[in-house]
Motif scaffolding. Sequence first.
Motif, short mmCIF file in Angstrom:
data_model
loop_
_atom_site.label_atom_id
_atom_site.label_comp_id
_atom_site.label_asym_id
_atom_site.label_seq_id
_atom_site.Cartn_x
_atom_site.Cartn_y
_atom_site.Cartn_z
N ASN A 73 0.82 -1.21 0.00
CA ASN A 73 0.00 0.00 0.00
C ASN A 73 0.86 1.27 0.00
O ASN A 73 0.46 2.29 0.55
N PHE A 83 3.69 1.87 1.57
CA PHE A 83 4.35 2.20 2.83
C PHE A 83 5.86 2.36 2.67
O PHE A 83 6.52 1.51 2.08
N ILE A 122 2.47 1.79 11.98
CA ILE A 122 1.39 2.08 11.03
C ILE A 122 0.11 2.10 11.84
O ILE A 122 -0.35 1.05 12.31
N ILE A 135 -4.22 0.28 10.81
CA ILE A 135 -3.90 -0.48 9.59
C ILE A 135 -5.16 -1.10 8.99
O ILE A 135 -6.09 -1.46 9.71
N GLY A 186 -2.82 -3.42 4.19
CA GLY A 186 -1.49 -3.46 4.78
C GLY A 186 -0.91 -4.86 4.86
O GLY A 186 0.22 -5.04 5.31
N TYR A 222 6.96 -6.79 4.28
CA TYR A 222 7.64 -5.55 4.63
C TYR A 222 9.14 -5.81 4.56
O TYR A 222 9.63 -6.81 5.10
#
Length: 105
Positions: free
Chosen positions: A32, A34, A43, A46, A50, A54
């Motif tokens: 998204n 980030f 975050i 969320i 999300g 990551y």
Amino acid sequence: VPVISSTASICSGQNLLLQSTTAATYSWAGPNGFTSTEQNPTISNISAMGSGIYTLTVTNGSSCTGTATTEVTVYSGAICDGLLAHYKLDGNATDASGNNLHGTI
């Protein structure tokens, strides 16, 4: 190589905290759109968007870099609301949330 941690599963509307070991610089990227340069970004609120991988790239004081990833799943609905019920074929409902809300449908 950096060591990172996060909550692997979280409910939508909660805050996701991503954490890393100490380094000189941090570059986080995720679903998204980030991005963050903080060591331990949060975050807030969320959403299901999300969910995903990551990635953190760190650089130490000697300009050496390392990368690590963590996967997060964001749940919503009955899974997070504790409204899970098992229905038997005889019409009785058994509450599996631990709230002892059994009944007949």
